[in-house]
Design an enzyme around this catalytic site. Sequence first.
Site, mmCIF file in Angstrom:
data_model
loop_
_atom_site.group_PDB
_atom_site.id
_atom_site.type_symbol
_atom_site.label_atom_id
_atom_site.label_comp_id
_atom_site.label_asym_id
_atom_site.label_seq_id
_atom_site.Cartn_x
_atom_site.Cartn_y
_atom_site.Cartn_z
ATOM 1 N N CYS A 133 25.480 34.871 9.080
ATOM 2 C CA CYS A 133 24.375 35.835 9.044
ATOM 3 C C CYS A 133 23.524 35.803 10.307
ATOM 4 O O CYS A 133 23.170 36.845 10.860
ATOM 5 C CB CYS A 133 23.505 35.592 7.805
ATOM 6 S SG CYS A 133 22.990 33.866 7.598
ATOM 7 N N HIS A 247 16.042 36.571 7.972
ATOM 8 C CA HIS A 247 15.998 35.597 9.062
ATOM 9 C C HIS A 247 15.316 36.207 10.283
ATOM 10 O O HIS A 247 15.466 37.395 10.577
ATOM 11 C CB HIS A 247 17.414 35.192 9.478
ATOM 12 C CG HIS A 247 18.155 34.370 8.470
ATOM 13 N ND1 HIS A 247 17.569 33.828 7.351
ATOM 14 C CD2 HIS A 247 19.471 33.984 8.439
ATOM 15 C CE1 HIS A 247 18.473 33.145 6.657
ATOM 16 N NE2 HIS A 247 19.638 33.237 7.296
#
Length: 345
Positions: A133, A247
Amino acid sequence: MKRYNVAVVGASGAVGEELFRILEEREFPVANLLPLASARSAGEEIEFNSKKYRIEELTPTVFDGRDIDIAFFSAGGSISAQFAKYAVQSGAVVIDNTSHFRMDPQVPLVVPEVNPEDIELWEESGVIANPNCSTIQMVHALKPLDDLYGIKRVDVSTYQAVSGAGKQGMEELVRQMQDFFAFKLDESEAKAFPYRIALNVIPQIDIPQPNGYTKEEMKMVNETAKIMHTNFAVSATCVRVPVLRSHSESITITFKDGVDVSVQDAREALANFENVKVIDDIEHGEYPMPTIATDTDYTYVGRIRKDTFSPNILHLWVVADQVRVGAATNSVRIAQKWIRLHNEK
C-alpha cells in the site's frame, strides 16, 4: 458487455469488504460472485448489488467447475502461497493483494497508472501482484516527476494508519483510546502492534532485516524498482501512527544532476496525472490529510516545495486511503485494465 465470474478470497476481511464496495461502485461486470474465506467465516453472508451471498470455505477444490474468470486474493501471503495455484489451474487470473508474489520475476507487479503494460505478462504465471500500500501511493507521485525530470534518489518517511494491520489494528486503537478516557490506558494490552499505539508512534513496521531496515521498508525499495523499471536509490523509514485509516508520506526526491526544479511545473505534472489530486496552498491551510483521503480513490499531494539548498531536490507530502488506493481499488483497476486487454485480443 461481457460479464465475468469473480471470486474474492478473504471475503470477511477489511480489504475483502472494501473490494465488494468498489466492485459495486464501479459497476464491475460481475456475472457470478464467489466469496471465500476460512472455515471460521464460512456460512456468514455478504451483500453485493442488493443480493446476499453465503461465504464458502476456501479449499483446493472450491474453484473446480465454477468457471471463475478473476480471483482476488486478500487473505494473507500464506493463503495465496497455498491456494492461488488452484484458481490459476481452474482458468482464472489471480489478482493477489499479498506480498507473496510481488518480487517473483515471473509475476507482474502492477500499479495501472504507472506500468499498465506489465499486465500483459500475466499469462506466464496466471497471477498479477498488487504492490504494498505505501509503495502504490508513492509511485503515483514519483512517476510523473520521473517523466518530467528523471529521479536520482528518493527518501521517504511514512506515517501509516493502524488499518494497515487490518480490523485488529483498528479495533486495538479504538479500545486503547477508550481505555485512555476511562483512565485505564496503562492496563491496555497491545496485541496487533508490539507496543501501545494510542497516543504513540512506533518506528517499526514488520520484522527487522539484516541491513537494519524493516521488511516493510525494503518492500518500498524493491517494489518501486520493479514497478517503475528503474534503479534509482530509495531509502524508507516506516512508522505506525495512531490514525485509523489512510497513510501519509513525507517524500524527498533528488533529481538528476543539473536539474533546476520548478515547483509550478511539478504541480502541473502531478495534477495532470491519472488519479492524483494536488492540494497545495499552505497560506490558507490547505494540504492533504487522512481525513480528506479516507474513503476516496485518489492519491493526494501537497506541501510541494523546492529544497532551500539544492536546486535539484523537491519535497512533498502524499496521502491516500491505503485500504482503497493501496489495496482494493488498485486491485479492481488492475482487473479493469486486464479486461480491456483481454477483450482486445
